[in-house]
Design an enzyme around this catalytic site. Sequence first.
Site, mmCIF file in Angstrom:
data_model
loop_
_atom_site.group_PDB
_atom_site.id
_atom_site.type_symbol
_atom_site.label_atom_id
_atom_site.label_comp_id
_atom_site.label_asym_id
_atom_site.label_seq_id
_atom_site.Cartn_x
_atom_site.Cartn_y
_atom_site.Cartn_z
ATOM 1 C CG ASP A 107 43.177 40.370 9.163
ATOM 2 O OD1 ASP A 107 42.959 40.441 7.671
ATOM 3 O OD2 ASP A 107 42.703 39.118 9.700
ATOM 4 C CD GLU A 163 37.416 41.007 10.610
ATOM 5 O OE1 GLU A 163 38.487 41.021 10.340
ATOM 6 O OE2 GLU A 163 36.344 40.300 9.937
ATOM 7 C CD GLU A 168 46.365 37.319 5.745
ATOM 8 O OE1 GLU A 168 46.601 37.101 6.215
ATOM 9 O OE2 GLU A 168 46.621 37.543 4.828
ATOM 10 C CG HIS A 224 42.450 34.360 -0.987
ATOM 11 N ND1 HIS A 224 43.025 35.295 0.385
ATOM 12 C CD2 HIS A 224 41.498 34.353 -0.006
ATOM 13 C CE1 HIS A 224 42.600 35.878 1.013
ATOM 14 N NE2 HIS A 224 41.085 35.266 0.605
ATOM 15 N NE ARG A 282 50.159 38.102 0.166
ATOM 16 C CZ ARG A 282 50.834 38.151 -0.902
ATOM 17 N NH1 ARG A 282 51.971 37.472 -0.821
ATOM 18 N NH2 ARG A 282 50.077 39.523 -1.368
ATOM 19 C CG HIS A 298 42.189 35.566 -4.902
ATOM 20 N ND1 HIS A 298 43.169 36.784 -5.635
ATOM 21 C CD2 HIS A 298 41.454 35.722 -4.009
ATOM 22 C CE1 HIS A 298 43.693 37.333 -4.553
ATOM 23 N NE2 HIS A 298 42.573 37.455 -3.262
#
Length: 379
Positions: A99, A121, A135, A216, A218, A248
């Site tokens: 994604d 996936e 995502e 990590h 967003r 990250h």
Amino acid sequence: MTNPAKILIVFGTRPEAIKLFPVIRALEVDPRFRPVVCVSAQHRQMLDQVLEIAGIVPDHDLNLMQPGQTLDSLTALLLTRLGAVMDAAQPERVIVQGDTATAMAGALAAYYRKIPVDHVEAGLRSGNIYHPWPEEVNRKIIGSIASLHFAPTAVAAGKLLAEQVPADRVHVTGNTVIDALKWVQTRIVAKPALAGDLADLERLFAGRRIIGVTSHRRENFGEGMANIAQAIRQIAVRQDVAVIFPVHLNPNVRAVMNQALGGLSNVALIEPLDYPHFVRLLSIAEIMLTDSGGVQEEAPALGKPVLVMRETTERPEGVSAGTARLVGTDATRIVTELFNLLDDKAAYEAMARAHNPFGDGQSAGRIVELIGNEIGHKA
Ligand code: UD1
Ligand code: UDP
């Protein structure tokens, strides 16, 4: 036999590389296929770490990563550059995974050329377009384009069926992350030095209980990240624990964590680990504290309790099995849940059961077989 089918595999980030290298390797040894690998390099160093260990040399490397890239500048670049690769390579099918922006733009560029897209996936849904962001929408876009949907679990397949994806397009294959995990575990057994360098930290933290951390997302930038950092500070007050946190490379993560956690003697902020070393961290950690998707799949497979620092998860299988728990990003809640696991042996044992709802390590072979059936090329 007919000419091998040219399959373009498109990816750009660390987790996509981890989850696609088993598929690429399976395509490479199958005479029905001619795999062509295109990396957007939406990630650079973190992608290269995986390419190196997996021995994948891309046919096309778009080298797109910019420091601090925005979603729209990245997506715009991805769409035109991936489209140009497709025009030049003329693949029969395109494979994308998961994604990310690269996966979404890769699927869209293929759709604009009417090239069938196979989605590895498929079917993960949180039901909330801002968790994880972006995502959830990326994978819904891919889901509306894909020709074959390779769902890791029956739960994921069910989500696609509920969206009216025809049942004969949806296949439960397991998640290729388990193929990758098993492959790297075998490599480490054969060559322990591949995952040896954590020894310095293990010596430094000998006798302490290791907590592994990654973060990590967003949607956690800003307040969420600050809360996570605050929670880690409070956890580190306990001198019987040590935190190992491979940070990250996203500057939004590093700035906060370095400022809040630098200088604590029992918190190691380290560079991203290559995959074998990260698997070693999973094996020495008592608990994983994470907002990562992949870690939610790997840790249960290794019998490590996972506290998921998110409000929702598209991977409910670990939560249902009792090996993962959603703890959100409130510092007090994170600390309370973690201390409870550290101090209540029964609660810990209840979560620390090896449980693997995500696959048996044979997913890539299944995916390649299904694509072979689809194109009608018989071995
Ligand atoms: C991306 C994906 C996310 C995935 C995550 C895995 C999107 C929108 N986001 O998020 O779905 O879960 O990767 O890690 O597709 N950087 C480096 N070197 C690297 C990698 C990143 O310096 O090797 C820095 C750069 O400044 C870059 C920034 O991190 O601009 C953000 O990278 P980006 O891929 O846009 O977002 P991630 O947060 O990594
Ligand atoms: N990982 C790694 N090194 C690290 C941290 C994570 O190799 O320092 C691996 C981890 O094993 C998992 C994947 O990277 O397979 C998860 O990537 P990330 O958390 O960046 O993305 P997500 O899975 O959340 O999309």
